[in-house]
Design a protein around this motif. Structure first.
Motif, mmCIF file in Angstrom:
data_model
loop_
_atom_site.group_PDB
_atom_site.id
_atom_site.type_symbol
_atom_site.label_atom_id
_atom_site.label_comp_id
_atom_site.label_asym_id
_atom_site.label_seq_id
_atom_site.Cartn_x
_atom_site.Cartn_y
_atom_site.Cartn_z
ATOM 1 N N TRP A 1 1.222 -1.438 0.098
ATOM 2 C CA TRP A 1 -0.329 -0.282 0.262
ATOM 3 C C TRP A 1 0.958 1.017 -0.142
ATOM 4 C CZ3 TRP A 1 -4.334 -0.525 4.238
ATOM 5 C CH2 TRP A 1 -4.708 -1.795 3.949
ATOM 6 N N ARG B 1 -6.710 1.735 -2.671
ATOM 7 C CA ARG B 1 -7.709 2.696 -2.548
ATOM 8 C C ARG B 1 -7.561 3.219 -1.125
ATOM 9 N NH1 ARG B 1 -12.008 0.774 1.198
ATOM 10 N NH2 ARG B 1 -11.263 -0.744 2.486
ATOM 11 N N ARG B 2 -8.623 4.438 -1.835
ATOM 12 C CA ARG B 2 -8.402 5.338 -0.831
ATOM 13 C C ARG B 2 -8.730 5.590 0.968
ATOM 14 N NH1 ARG B 2 -6.189 9.953 -3.331
ATOM 15 N NH2 ARG B 2 -6.788 9.584 -5.569
ATOM 16 N N ARG B 3 -8.512 5.249 1.648
ATOM 17 C CA ARG B 3 -8.805 5.388 2.866
ATOM 18 C C ARG B 3 -8.312 5.046 3.817
ATOM 19 N NH1 ARG B 3 -8.437 -0.942 4.062
ATOM 20 N NH2 ARG B 3 -8.056 -0.603 5.946
ATOM 21 N N TYR B 4 -8.372 5.247 5.394
ATOM 22 C CA TYR B 4 -7.323 5.573 6.214
ATOM 23 C C TYR B 4 -7.230 4.542 6.835
ATOM 24 C CZ TYR B 4 -8.516 10.884 6.449
ATOM 25 O OH TYR B 4 -8.669 12.022 6.086
ATOM 26 N N PHE B 5 -5.684 4.480 7.566
ATOM 27 C CA PHE B 5 -5.434 3.345 8.161
ATOM 28 C C PHE B 5 -4.784 2.867 9.656
ATOM 29 C CE2 PHE B 5 -1.598 -0.494 8.665
ATOM 30 C CZ PHE B 5 -2.797 -1.104 8.757
ATOM 31 N N TYR C 1 -3.318 7.698 6.009
ATOM 32 C CA TYR C 1 -4.028 7.975 4.437
ATOM 33 C C TYR C 1 -3.647 6.537 3.051
ATOM 34 C CZ TYR C 1 -6.677 9.683 0.831
ATOM 35 O OH TYR C 1 -8.235 10.417 -0.077
ATOM 36 N N SER D 1 -1.138 7.076 11.994
ATOM 37 C CA SER D 1 -2.370 7.210 11.412
ATOM 38 C C SER D 1 -2.160 7.431 10.028
ATOM 39 C CB SER D 1 -2.658 8.213 12.013
ATOM 40 O OG SER D 1 -4.474 8.255 10.914
#
Length: 135
Positions: A93, A120-124, A115, A113
């Motif tokens: 990623w 795919r666009r998301r927070y992790f 981005y 944290s």
């Protein structure tokens, strides 16, 4: 490319998976089940308890696990190697670090944290315990 330092930065950290969240969740579920048994709850309350316990364990077991982080700039793109437990494969990623916090408890914990922009666009969100690093 903007950087706040003249020195080249290379971060490459392999991280080992620990069973801490699963063990903690199982112990909480077992203690709660014992207290529910002592309290003699009715069958529908046992059903709700069982469904919530299964959902908690499913969430913990299927959550993506961070295996390796790599970057050359703190403000730049970070490459995260993620292990996906359901498919038993690893993915690369690309993400931007949005926040990092160090907690000085039980040997030290770093909360990070990201981005994620790829796949795919998301927070992790992830935590990195000192015990997780390969020696």
């Amino acid at each position: 490319m903007t950087s706040f330092s003249k020195h080249k930065l290379i971060i490459s950290a392999p991280i080992c998976f620990v069973l801490l969240p699963i063990g903690f969740a199982l112990s909480v579920i077992m203690i709660s089940a014992f207290l529910a048994w002592v309290g003699q709850i009715v069958w529908w309350q046992w059903l709700i308890f069982s469904i919530l316990s299964a959902a908690l364990l499913f969430h913990i077991v299927t959550k993506p696990v961070l295996c390796h982080i790599n970057t050359t700039e703190i403000d730049g793109v970070w490459q995260l190697t993620i292990h996906l437990p359901i498919s038993q494969q690893e993915q690369l990623w690309q993400a931007y670090l949005t926040k990092a916090t160090y907690l000085n408890i039980v040997g030290g914990v770093v909360l990070m944290s990201f981005y994620v922009v790829e796949p795919r666009r998301r927070y992790f969100f992830c935590d990195d315990h000192q015990k997780q690093h390969n020696q």
